[in-house]
Design an enzyme around this catalytic site. Structure first.
Site, short mmCIF file in Angstrom:
data_model
loop_
_atom_site.label_atom_id
_atom_site.label_comp_id
_atom_site.label_asym_id
_atom_site.label_seq_id
_atom_site.Cartn_x
_atom_site.Cartn_y
_atom_site.Cartn_z
N ARG A 54 0.82 -1.22 0.00
CA ARG A 54 0.00 0.00 0.00
C ARG A 54 0.85 1.27 0.00
O ARG A 54 0.54 2.21 -0.73
CB ARG A 54 -1.00 -0.01 1.17
CG ARG A 54 -1.82 1.27 1.29
CD ARG A 54 -3.12 1.07 2.04
NE ARG A 54 -2.94 0.38 3.29
CZ ARG A 54 -2.40 0.91 4.39
NH1 ARG A 54 -1.99 2.16 4.38
NH2 ARG A 54 -2.27 0.20 5.48
N TYR A 106 -12.84 20.08 -15.30
CA TYR A 106 -13.49 18.77 -15.29
C TYR A 106 -14.62 18.77 -14.25
O TYR A 106 -14.39 19.02 -13.07
CB TYR A 106 -12.46 17.69 -14.99
CG TYR A 106 -13.06 16.33 -14.80
CD1 TYR A 106 -13.84 15.76 -15.79
CD2 TYR A 106 -12.87 15.62 -13.63
CE1 TYR A 106 -14.42 14.52 -15.62
CE2 TYR A 106 -13.44 14.38 -13.45
CZ TYR A 106 -14.21 13.84 -14.44
OH TYR A 106 -14.79 12.62 -14.26
N ASP A 178 -3.94 21.01 -13.57
CA ASP A 178 -4.43 19.81 -14.25
C ASP A 178 -4.06 19.96 -15.72
O ASP A 178 -4.62 20.78 -16.44
CB ASP A 178 -5.95 19.68 -14.06
CG ASP A 178 -6.50 18.40 -14.71
OD1 ASP A 178 -5.85 17.88 -15.64
OD2 ASP A 178 -7.58 17.94 -14.30
N LYS A 203 -6.24 9.08 -19.32
CA LYS A 203 -6.44 9.70 -20.65
C LYS A 203 -5.20 9.49 -21.51
O LYS A 203 -4.85 8.37 -21.80
CB LYS A 203 -6.80 11.17 -20.47
CG LYS A 203 -7.80 11.46 -19.35
CD LYS A 203 -9.14 10.79 -19.58
CE LYS A 203 -10.08 11.12 -18.41
NZ LYS A 203 -11.26 10.30 -18.36
C1 LIG Z 1 -9.22 16.99 -17.17
C2 LIG Z 1 -9.58 15.85 -16.25
N1 LIG Z 1 -9.10 15.87 -14.99
C3 LIG Z 1 -9.41 14.88 -14.13
C4 LIG Z 1 -10.21 13.83 -14.48
C5 LIG Z 1 -10.54 12.75 -13.48
O1 LIG Z 1 -9.79 11.63 -13.80
P1 LIG Z 1 -10.22 10.11 -13.48
O2 LIG Z 1 -11.46 9.83 -14.28
O3 LIG Z 1 -9.02 9.34 -13.88
O4 LIG Z 1 -10.50 10.05 -12.02
C6 LIG Z 1 -10.72 13.76 -15.77
C7 LIG Z 1 -11.61 12.65 -16.17
O5 LIG Z 1 -12.31 12.73 -17.15
C8 LIG Z 1 -10.40 14.81 -16.68
O6 LIG Z 1 -10.88 14.82 -17.93
#
Ligand SMILES: Cc1ncc(COP(=O)(O)O)c(C=O)c1O
Length: 383
Positions: A54, A106, A178, A203
């Site tokens: 972990r 997001y 992000d 992604k």
């Molecule tokens: C720009 C962005 N940040 C964060 C996330 C969250 O990621 P996860 O789905 O891997 O938890 C996403 C998911 O679509 C995203 O498009």
């Protein structure tokens, strides 16, 4: 950031997963370590550096090292999802901290910041982070974190990372970015002054729509970074080794994938801008996009995400998504297969209801255009 510039470029380092080989067999693919527990030395030490699965795992560490190299980071940490990574950044802050966050981001993380963060005592101000003056004006005593997403889902606004890093640091706050849709191939936020870069590795980093994972990478380790590490251990948020192995495999081809995808996206954005059924194409690579100038400065490519807004509104948007044959009608982004999605059905307002989000994959862009063209025409035809 690492003190010495690496001898090889990030693309080279990723293609060979940093050149890691199996020391026992000399296999060019490092082994997948699945063990959850490790032998203690007779004198009660753990000299291998591993005790339990972990806190840490060797395959996870190898993959983190590749991501750190791609981002010019001192260290990276992998999580079970992008959401686990993003929420860990917030949960590492002292209770009562204030956070400035991008208005366009997001939606599920925006929802978490809106609904859940307050339960932990955080105060979140959503700001138009494309405007550095608005960010500066939002600073308050106790602002500990500025969290931006650029390009931001699903309108693709661009925030100026270097300008916001200065504002954050003058206020004694951290800047986290992000950079999921920019990818380390096109933007390296740490080199622009950010403290932490975050990816939904589900992604582009993985790229094959078969892993859920999240990554954080830090310019330098710090008390805040150690708090993030402690949260990952104590919340049990580490990525599984098999997912880390797949992610490492995906990272080897990241550069070639996203460059091809971005070239196709640019071509589609231009052709779709001329389309009689489309009111607006949102793509940072188009000179008409409000963030184009900053994007041209801070990105070495404009990415492979775009959105289109249809003249005939929501009904036409949903009908177009229904008529595609090649594009996959699915959520998510960044994979080798092209995806189309009516985002309003997922997020609701403020996402415009006439918007379709396009994640451009590796198919022939002429095929992608002709399929969209027929779907747009069919959606407009009388039933
Ligand atoms: C720009 C962005 N940040 C964060 C996330 C969250 O990621 P996860 O789905 O891997 O938890 C996403 C998911 O679509 C995203 O498009």
């Amino acid at each position: 950031m690492a003190d010495e510039p690496p001898r090889w470029t990030p693309r080279t380092l990723a293609a060979q997963a940093l050149g890691t080989v199996d020391p026992v067999t000399k296999a060019v693919v490092p082994p997948l370590h699945v063990a959850t527990t490790f032998i203690r030395d007779p004198d009660n030490q753990y000299r291998s550096g591993y005790a339990y699965g972990r806190p840490d795992n060797a395959t996870v560490r190898q993959t983190e090292a590749v991501i750190a190299a791609l981002e010019g980071a001192q260290e990276a940490l992998l999580f079970g999802s992008g959401m686990a990574a993003a929420t860990s950044v917030v949960l590492a802050l002292p209770a009562g901290s204030r956070i400035i966050a991008s208005q366009v981001m997001y939606w599920a993380f925006r929802r978490w910041l809106t609904n859940e963060a307050a339960r932990f005592g955080y105060v979140v101000d959503f700001v138009d982070t494309t405007n550095p003056d608005a960010v500066r004006a939002a600073i308050r005593p106790g602002t500990a974190l500025i969290y931006i997403e650029t390009p931001g889902n699903p309108l693709w606004p661009i925030s100026d990372i270097a300008a916001i890093a200065e504002i954050a640091h003058a206020a004694g706050a951290l800047l986290a970015v992000d950079s999921t849709c920019a990818t380390p191939v096109f933007t390296q936020p740490l080199r622009l002054g950010a403290d932490i870069v975050m990816h939904s590795a589900s992604k582009y980093l993985n790229g094959h729509s078969d892993v859920i994972a999240g990554a954080l990478a830090a310019a330098r380790t710090s008390d805040a970074w150690e708090r993030i590490r402690a949260i990952r251990i104590q919340h049990g948020a580490i990525l599984g080794p098999f997912e880390a192995y797949l992610l490492q495999r995906g990272l080897r081809t990241l550069d070639v994938r996203v460059r091809t995808q971005a070239t196709s996206a640019g071509m589609l954005a231009e052709r779709l801008s001329q389309h009689r059924t489309i009111a607006n194409v949102l793509y940072p690579g188009l000179p008409s996009h409000p963030g184009h100038k900053v994007a041209a400065r801070q990105m070495s490519g404009f990415g492979a995400m775009l959105s289109i807004r249809l003249k005939d509104g929501e009904t036409a948007a949903i009908a177009t998504a229904a008529k595609v044959e090649l594009w996959k009608r699915a959520t998510s982004l960044g994979g080798v297969e092209s995806l189309i999605e009516h985002r309003g059905s997922v997020e609701g307002p403020p996402c415009p209801p006439d918007l379709l989000r396009l994640s451009v994959g590796l198919e022939d862009p002429d095929d992608l255009f002709s399929d969209l063209d027929q779907a747009l025409a069919a959606a407009g035809a009388p039933a």
